[in-house]
Design a protein around this motif. Structure first.
Motif, PDB file in Angstrom:
ATOM      1  N   THR A  78       0.675  -1.153   0.052  1.00  0.00           N
ATOM      2  CA  THR A  78       0.008  -0.029   0.018  1.00  0.00           C
ATOM      3  C   THR A  78       0.878   1.269  -0.113  1.00  0.00           C
ATOM      4  O   THR A  78       0.581   2.377  -0.283  1.00  0.00           O
ATOM      5  CB  THR A  78      -1.032  -0.077   1.332  1.00  0.00           C
ATOM      6  OG1 THR A  78      -0.196  -0.341   2.435  1.00  0.00           O
ATOM      7  CG2 THR A  78      -2.001  -1.107   1.093  1.00  0.00           C
ATOM      8  N   THR A  84      -4.626   8.596   1.002  1.00  0.00           N
ATOM      9  CA  THR A  84      -5.504   7.740   0.046  1.00  0.00           C
ATOM     10  C   THR A  84      -6.548   8.735  -0.356  1.00  0.00           C
ATOM     11  O   THR A  84      -7.022   9.908   0.017  1.00  0.00           O
ATOM     12  CB  THR A  84      -5.988   6.685   0.921  1.00  0.00           C
ATOM     13  OG1 THR A  84      -6.691   7.426   2.226  1.00  0.00           O
ATOM     14  CG2 THR A  84      -4.963   5.838   1.520  1.00  0.00           C
ATOM     15  N   GLY A  91     -12.427   3.176  -3.817  1.00  0.00           N
ATOM     16  CA  GLY A  91     -11.485   3.574  -2.894  1.00  0.00           C
ATOM     17  C   GLY A  91     -11.494   2.885  -1.431  1.00  0.00           C
ATOM     18  O   GLY A  91     -12.558   2.339  -1.046  1.00  0.00           O
ATOM     19  N   PRO A  92     -10.453   3.300  -0.671  1.00  0.00           N
ATOM     20  CA  PRO A  92      -9.353   3.841  -0.775  1.00  0.00           C
ATOM     21  C   PRO A  92      -8.184   3.432  -1.724  1.00  0.00           C
ATOM     22  O   PRO A  92      -8.129   2.264  -1.619  1.00  0.00           O
ATOM     23  CB  PRO A  92      -8.917   4.066   0.719  1.00  0.00           C
ATOM     24  CG  PRO A  92      -9.432   2.800   1.443  1.00  0.00           C
ATOM     25  CD  PRO A  92     -10.499   2.132   0.724  1.00  0.00           C
ATOM     26  N   HIS A  93      -7.944   4.230  -2.491  1.00  0.00           N
ATOM     27  CA  HIS A  93      -6.765   4.018  -3.300  1.00  0.00           C
ATOM     28  C   HIS A  93      -5.563   4.951  -2.967  1.00  0.00           C
ATOM     29  O   HIS A  93      -5.731   5.957  -2.579  1.00  0.00           O
ATOM     30  CB  HIS A  93      -7.193   4.400  -4.792  1.00  0.00           C
ATOM     31  CG  HIS A  93      -8.143   3.748  -5.302  1.00  0.00           C
ATOM     32  ND1 HIS A  93      -8.304   2.155  -5.074  1.00  0.00           N
ATOM     33  CD2 HIS A  93      -9.538   4.028  -5.887  1.00  0.00           C
ATOM     34  CE1 HIS A  93      -9.562   1.850  -5.622  1.00  0.00           C
ATOM     35  NE2 HIS A  93     -10.238   2.760  -5.972  1.00  0.00           N
ATOM     36  N   ARG A  94      -4.263   4.513  -3.518  1.00  0.00           N
ATOM     37  CA  ARG A  94      -3.129   5.435  -3.457  1.00  0.00           C
ATOM     38  C   ARG A  94      -3.365   6.594  -3.882  1.00  0.00           C
ATOM     39  O   ARG A  94      -3.567   6.829  -5.104  1.00  0.00           O
ATOM     40  CB  ARG A  94      -1.993   4.731  -3.651  1.00  0.00           C
ATOM     41  CG  ARG A  94      -0.736   5.360  -3.638  1.00  0.00           C
ATOM     42  CD  ARG A  94      -0.227   6.167  -2.457  1.00  0.00           C
ATOM     43  NE  ARG A  94       0.117   4.846  -1.373  1.00  0.00           N
ATOM     44  CZ  ARG A  94      -0.493   4.849   0.001  1.00  0.00           C
ATOM     45  NH1 ARG A  94      -1.279   5.908   0.515  1.00  0.00           N
ATOM     46  NH2 ARG A  94      -0.377   3.568   0.744  1.00  0.00           N
ATOM     47  N   TYR A  95      -2.931   7.796  -3.292  1.00  0.00           N
ATOM     48  CA  TYR A  95      -2.807   8.876  -3.618  1.00  0.00           C
ATOM     49  C   TYR A  95      -1.429   9.592  -3.525  1.00  0.00           C
ATOM     50  O   TYR A  95      -0.524   9.522  -2.705  1.00  0.00           O
ATOM     51  CB  TYR A  95      -3.711  10.092  -3.100  1.00  0.00           C
ATOM     52  CG  TYR A  95      -3.443  11.427  -3.381  1.00  0.00           C
ATOM     53  CD1 TYR A  95      -4.182  12.071  -4.534  1.00  0.00           C
ATOM     54  CD2 TYR A  95      -2.809  12.293  -2.693  1.00  0.00           C
ATOM     55  CE1 TYR A  95      -3.811  13.290  -5.054  1.00  0.00           C
ATOM     56  CE2 TYR A  95      -2.508  13.521  -2.962  1.00  0.00           C
ATOM     57  CZ  TYR A  95      -3.257  14.353  -4.233  1.00  0.00           C
ATOM     58  OH  TYR A  95      -3.052  15.326  -4.727  1.00  0.00           O
ATOM     59  N   ASP A 119       1.056   0.477  -6.601  1.00  0.00           N
ATOM     60  CA  ASP A 119       1.344   1.635  -6.049  1.00  0.00           C
ATOM     61  C   ASP A 119       2.841   2.153  -6.754  1.00  0.00           C
ATOM     62  O   ASP A 119       2.957   3.325  -6.920  1.00  0.00           O
ATOM     63  CB  ASP A 119       1.685   1.762  -4.698  1.00  0.00           C
ATOM     64  CG  ASP A 119       0.205   1.418  -3.747  1.00  0.00           C
ATOM     65  OD1 ASP A 119      -0.945   1.540  -4.484  1.00  0.00           O
ATOM     66  OD2 ASP A 119       0.193   0.761  -2.762  1.00  0.00           O
TER      67      ASP A 119
END
Length: 281
Positions: A45, A218, A226-230, A254
């Motif tokens: 993650t 995130t 989501g949550p997804h990586r930001y 990621d």
């Protein structure tokens, strides 16, 4: 509060250390479609591999050769029209990211508008501040395919009146993360758990820009889930700041998102240095 105080607070609060450099090294060879082009992706993650080193209290890299030329102040734009011409030379298209990345809809932001994070940690737009001559954002995406969802990428270039003002833009970005680790981008779209890290030239192996700032957190969207990586990565040279934002997706590694963000930002900061740097010799 000085920029130095802000940077130190962001650095120690994030405990990010050398994760950007580690991520750049770890993701060499990744492709834009999220596949592993010869590098063993971690799938973790975090943007950096799990074995990334902890931050050091002495983050300067004395052995690094500087890739930052001397600014030629005679080349700095003086008017909005000159700034827009320079911006067009720096801002990238989808080709800078490689195969798989296409233009979003809309493709470009409305000129003459500026994002402002209000007291409630909600992003709004306003007219350009006095210190900004021109700014623009372009939107890209990797369409959902091959087991991953849609990935979003934004590229932003801002031309200030001088170097001091572009430096304060970076400082304000650091303050915003400290003030608002959770931010609302628009209705149904949020960033959560943001952490920031500042890197002045010569610190944490930053030998490519006068000042750099990145943030990680995130991304949650009613449309994209989501949550997804930001991941946001910003760099400065002279009166110019360049930034790439990456919003990950289910099934998209990621490390590959990091590679795209670094790749796009590297292209823009190189073009800014080419346009405004003094010629060698």
């Amino acid at each position: 509060m000085t920029r130095r105080h802000v940077a130190l607070r962001a650095y120690y609060g994030a405990a990010a250390g050398l994760f950007l450099v580690a991520a750049m090294a770890a993701t060499a060879g990744c492709t834009a479609d999220g596949t592993d082009g010869g590098t063993a992706g971690s799938g973790a993650t975090s943007r950096a591999p799990a074995a990334s080193p902890a931050p050091s209290t002495s983050a300067t890299a004395p052995s690094a050769v500087s890739l930052v030329p001397e600014l030629d102040e005679s080349k700095q734009p003086k008017t909005p029209a000159e700034a827009r011409e320079l911006l067009a030379r720096i801002l990238i298209t989808e080709d800078a990211f490689g195969p798989g990345v296409v233009r979003g809809t809309p493709f470009e932001s409305s000129s003459g508008r500026w994002p402002v994070l209000d007291e409630g940690c909600v992003w709004q737009t306003a007219g350009l501040p006095q210190d900004v001559l021109a700014t623009n954002t372009r939107y890209f995406q990797i369409p959902a395919a091959d087991g991953h969802g849609r990935v979003r990428l934004n590229a932003t270039v801002t031309i200030h009146r001088n170097r001091a003002e572009s430096g304060w833009e970076t400082a304000r970005a650091m303050e915003e993360v400290l003030r608002c680790p959770d931010q609302k981008l628009r209705e149904g779209e949020q960033l959560k758990g943001l952490l920031g890290n500042a890197m002045y030239q010569g610190e944490q192996l930053n030998n490519w820009s006068e000042d750099a700032f990145n943030e990680i957190g995130t991304y949650v969207s009613e449309q994209d889930g989501g949550p997804h990586r930001y991941f946001w990565y910003q760099a400065q040279f002279g009166p110019v700041t360049v930034a790439i934002a990456g919003k990950g997706a289910e099934g998209f590694k990621d490390d590959n998102l990091t590679q795209l963000v670094v790749q796009g930002n590297s292209r823009m900061i190189a073009q800014a240095k080419q346009a405004l740097g003094k010629a060698a010799g």
